[in-house]
Design an enzyme around this catalytic site. Structure first.
Site, short mmCIF file in Angstrom:
data_model
loop_
_atom_site.label_atom_id
_atom_site.label_comp_id
_atom_site.label_asym_id
_atom_site.label_seq_id
_atom_site.Cartn_x
_atom_site.Cartn_y
_atom_site.Cartn_z
N TYR A 135 -25.98 -72.51 67.36
CA TYR A 135 -26.08 -72.19 68.78
C TYR A 135 -25.61 -73.34 69.67
CZ TYR A 135 -28.86 -68.03 67.68
OH TYR A 135 -29.29 -66.82 67.21
N LYS A 190 -29.75 -70.57 53.57
CA LYS A 190 -28.62 -69.88 52.94
C LYS A 190 -27.87 -70.97 52.15
CE LYS A 190 -26.11 -66.14 52.42
NZ LYS A 190 -26.60 -64.99 51.65
N ASP A 222 -31.18 -63.57 53.27
CA ASP A 222 -31.01 -62.13 53.02
C ASP A 222 -32.21 -61.57 52.27
OD1 ASP A 222 -30.05 -63.91 51.14
OD2 ASP A 222 -28.34 -62.70 50.51
N ASP A 246 -34.23 -66.61 64.95
CA ASP A 246 -34.03 -65.66 66.05
C ASP A 246 -34.10 -64.23 65.51
OD1 ASP A 246 -33.29 -64.54 68.43
OD2 ASP A 246 -31.33 -65.49 68.57
N ASP A 250 -37.66 -61.37 65.38
CA ASP A 250 -37.62 -60.03 65.99
C ASP A 250 -37.94 -58.96 64.95
OD1 ASP A 250 -37.01 -60.94 68.51
OD2 ASP A 250 -35.42 -59.46 68.83
#
Ligand code: NAD
Length: 361
Positions: A135, A190, A222, A246, A250
């Site tokens: 980001y 990852k 994943d 992020d 959610d």
């Protein structure tokens, strides 16, 4: 205790009003000052995070934040968009650790899209790193490709990066949080594909040596996304980077029944924090008096616990929310047949009444 109150846009003003009402009910002395932020601040001052709002936030012990944004600002230059206010506050206040507890209240088991046995009794904490990752990494932008599959074509690129101190401090936060809970940390990465996340994994493992009483497991993102809906109760504390956090937080919100139930806290090294619901400004339901204020009210409870050193008052709010849900009151997002649908204001009033009862009792 000084609280900067920044309601923002859309349902932000409606839900923050209820949280303020709840704070006012407690027998504690707060100095609360309200300021504009987001689209409302842009309309009044030409900037989503005016100097005066930033100054107020920086001087406060804690910020109670509603939400910002509206589709009508989508065409503004990026630095003037409402959402930039949150990034500005995170940057200036040095907020690096985002806590999102996902708790499924027994009364809301039926409101989740998952089977009751998968989520009943759920109590997990997602900790998202806020300052690094793709980001903010530089360089970023658009250019003409010089290599890759289509040399000469227009392309866009971002940079994923994490420094060792950034990973170390969020790892310490996660292990310390786990010590107060069920002593298990799942670090999500990852590492099989990304250099940045192999480094993340190595540094978290190194920090873990200082917390032998806490179990550490590593999980690829994943798999974590899958396990969160398959067997979420296997987690205790989940720690991860900015982008994976992020997305996963959610996903976790839906385990609790509604995004309107999920509070959050963003903290700096001095325990100064910004407290906000995990959802946005919900322009689709703004002004109708139907938004769920509980995520914001529960964020105010987190504020009392983490920044204002008032754990008993925090617990009083949390148990009031539990008893209101047990009494069958629901805003539209968590309503189910057999329960009573109430407005944003009625829900706030019910929490106030439940707290008043415990104070008098
Ligand atoms: P959103 O979270 O605002 O809404 C998603 C859906 O959830 C909508 O259907 C909405 O009605 C519902 N919802 C959200 N909060 C609710 C509540 N308390 N009670 C009942 N229902 C609720 O996300 P979005 O629609 O993608 O974004 C709307 C705006 O909010 C955009 O401008 C976006 O940039 C902004 N946003 C702001 C923040 C923030 O301020 N921290 C976070 C996310 C999105």
């Amino acid at each position: 205790m000084k609280i900067a109150v920044l309601p923002g846009d859309g349902i932000g003003t409606e839900i923050v009003a209820e949280a303020v009402k709840v704070l006012d009910t407690l027998d504690l002395k707060f100095e609360m000052e309200t300021a504009l932020v987001g689209g409302a601040a842009y309309e009044a001052h030409g900037h989503p995070l005016p100097e005066s709002t930033l100054k107020l936030a920086m001087a406060a012990d804690a910020v109670l934040f509603g939400a910002v944004g509206d589709w009508k600002y989508d065409k503004l230059d990026r630095p003037l968009r409402p959402e930039q206010a949150i990034l500005g506050l995170r940057k200036h206040m040095g907020l690096f650790a985002n806590f999102r507890p996902a708790i499924c209240y027994p009364e809301l088991v039926g409101a989740s899209s998952l089977k009751p046995e998968v989520i009943s009794g759920l109590d997990i904490l997602i900790i998202r790193e806020l300052t690094g990752d793709i980001y903010f990494g530089q360089p970023r932008g658009r250019r003409t490709a010089v290599d890759g599959h289509f040399p000469g074509a227009e392309e866009a690129f971002d940079t994923m990066r994490y420094s060792k101190p950034e990973i170390e401090r969020i790892a310490h936060v996660a292990f310390q949080a786990a010590r107060k809970r069920n002593k298990k940390v799942t670090s999500v990465d990852k590492a099989n594909v990304l250099e940045t996340f192999q480094f993340w994994k190595d540094v978290v493992t190194e920090v873990h040596a200082q917390y032998p009483d806490v179990e550490l497991e590593h999980m690829y993102v994943d798999n974590a996304a899958m396990q969160l809906v398959r067997a979420p109760k296997k987690f205790d504390v989940v720690v991860t980077g900015n982008m994976f956090g992020d997305i996963l937080s959610d996903e976790a919100s839906m385990l609790t029944g509604s995004i309107g139930m999920l509070p959050s806290a963003s903290l700096n090294t001095k325990s100064q924090g910004l407290y906000e619901p995990s959802h946005g400004s919900a322009p689709d339901i703004a002004g109708q008096g139907i938004a769920n204020p509980l995520a914001t009210i529960l964020s105010a409870a987190m504020m009392l616990r983490f920044s204002l050193n008032q754990p008993e008052a925090a617990a009083r709010i949390e148990s009031a929310v539990g008893s209101v849900l047990a009494s069958g009151l629901r805003t539209a997002d968590i309503w189910s047949p057999g329960t009573t649908k109430v407005s944003t204001r009625d829900m706030g009033d019910a929490v106030v009444a439940a707290i008043t009862k415990t104070i008098k009792g």
